[in-house]
Design an enzyme around this catalytic site. Structure first.
Site, PDB file in Angstrom:
ATOM      1  N   ASP A  11     -30.328  31.037  73.106  1.00 15.43           N
ATOM      2  CA  ASP A  11     -29.954  29.905  73.971  1.00 15.43           C
ATOM      3  C   ASP A  11     -28.972  30.368  75.050  1.00 15.43           C
ATOM      4  O   ASP A  11     -27.905  30.879  74.731  1.00 15.43           O
ATOM      5  CB  ASP A  11     -29.272  28.805  73.143  1.00 15.43           C
ATOM      6  N   ASP A  38     -29.131  37.305  72.584  1.00 23.05           N
ATOM      7  CA  ASP A  38     -28.886  35.930  72.166  1.00 23.05           C
ATOM      8  C   ASP A  38     -30.053  35.106  72.733  1.00 23.05           C
ATOM      9  O   ASP A  38     -30.724  35.539  73.680  1.00 23.05           O
ATOM     10  CB  ASP A  38     -27.543  35.462  72.752  1.00 23.05           C
TER      11      ASP A  38
HETATM   12  C1  BG6 Z   1     -26.975  28.353  69.127  1.00 21.23           C
HETATM   13  C2  BG6 Z   1     -26.547  27.341  70.175  1.00 21.23           C
HETATM   14  O1  BG6 Z   1     -27.950  29.193  69.650  1.00 21.23           O
HETATM   15  O2  BG6 Z   1     -27.524  27.701  67.996  1.00 21.23           O
HETATM   16  C3  BG6 Z   1     -25.593  26.354  69.546  1.00 21.23           C
HETATM   17  O3  BG6 Z   1     -25.924  28.014  71.244  1.00 21.23           O
HETATM   18  C4  BG6 Z   1     -26.225  25.703  68.313  1.00 21.23           C
HETATM   19  O4  BG6 Z   1     -25.241  25.365  70.488  1.00 21.23           O
HETATM   20  C5  BG6 Z   1     -26.644  26.794  67.344  1.00 21.23           C
HETATM   21  O5  BG6 Z   1     -25.339  24.805  67.692  1.00 21.23           O
HETATM   22  C6  BG6 Z   1     -27.319  26.259  66.083  1.00 21.23           C
HETATM   23  O6  BG6 Z   1     -28.570  25.754  66.419  1.00 21.23           O
HETATM   24  P1  BG6 Z   1     -29.569  25.071  65.418  1.00 21.23           P
HETATM   25  O7  BG6 Z   1     -30.891  25.168  66.129  1.00 21.23           O
HETATM   26  O8  BG6 Z   1     -29.562  25.882  64.150  1.00 21.23           O
HETATM   27  O9  BG6 Z   1     -29.102  23.689  65.197  1.00 21.23           O
HETATM   28 MG    MG Z   2     -26.069  31.498  73.786  1.00 18.86          MG
END
Ligand code: BG6
Ligand code: MG
Length: 213
Positions: free
Chosen positions: A9, A7
């Site tokens: 984030d 993963d």
């Molecule tokens: C995930 C995060 O990696 O990506 C979430 O943990 C986030 O919090 C999701 O909402 C979507 O991200 P993005 O960059 O497509 O808005």
């Molecule tokens: Mg995560």
């Protein structure tokens, strides 16, 4: 040889605060109470599902799909402003070393993230070339806890799901890994989740446990 699916984030980079600051600006304007606790519920969840969680605290006139779309676009603009400030130094040296060591040992590495900004974050932090495959929010129709993002990562790597080890910080991500038939390694919040197979406190600790997987 195994396949590791990371993963993004909360595992390789820490953009929680950027998501928080961006959603906070929108929530404040709409008069929605939004704090770190609600922000924790957004972990691993898609942008559209995140907005729905935030709107649980909205008491104004119902929003149209077009208005919701505009809010998501606005949030993403603010968020990408923060991502633009990221550099290779935004990645902990031990994270980079762990990825390099796993590659040196001959394992295949992929990213499995719900984020549509994955490739931009990897570019900003100079991590792109560490991975054999990237599966992200741009190639899925169902976000975690659905297993699609990880099954696609396995497919891109040419690996069977049973040979894949997912590293996750979110409960939704552990559920997705288990639904994909993969081994789930939990870090952060996910290290305290009952469905997690292996618990680690730092990414580097993966190098110690991976022989037992
Ligand atoms: C995930 C995060 O990696 O990506 C979430 O943990 C986030 O919090 C999701 O909402 C979507 O991200 P993005 O960059 O497509 O808005
Ligand atoms: Mg995560």
């Amino acid at each position: 040889m195994k396949a590791f699916i990371f993963d993004l984030d909360g595992v390789l980079v820490f953009t929680d605060q950027f998501h928080y600051q961006a959603w906070k600006q929108i929530a404040d304007r709409l008069g929605i109470a939004f704090d770190e606790q609600i922000n924790n519920r957004l972990r691993g969840v898609s942008r559209a599902d995140s907005l729905e969680i935030i709107l649980e605290g909205y008491h104004g006139a119902p929003l149209s799909e077009a208005e919701k779309q505009a809010l998501m676009e606005e949030k993403n603009e603010i968020y990408r402003g923060y991502l633009a400030e990221m550099t290779p130094d935004s990645v902990d040296a031990s994270v980079r070393e762990t990825l390099q060591e796993l590659r040196r040992q001959g394992h295949k590495l992929a990213v499995g993230s719900s984020s549509r900004n994955t490739k931009y974050i990897l570019k900003q932090t100079d991590l792109t070339q560490q991975f054999d495959a990237i599966s992200d929010g741009t190639n899925i129709t169902h976000s975690k806890p659905h297993p699609e993002v990880f099954l696609k990562a396995a497919q891109y790597l040419g690996e069977q799901p049973a040979n894949c080890i997912v590293v996750e910080d979110a409960e939704a991500g552990i559920d997705a890994a288990k639904a994909a038939g993969m081994t789930a390694v939990g870090i952060g919040d996910a290290a305290r989740y009952e469905r997690t197979d292996i618990r680690i406190t730092t990414l580097r600790a993966l190098l110690n446990v991976q022989n037992t997987l």
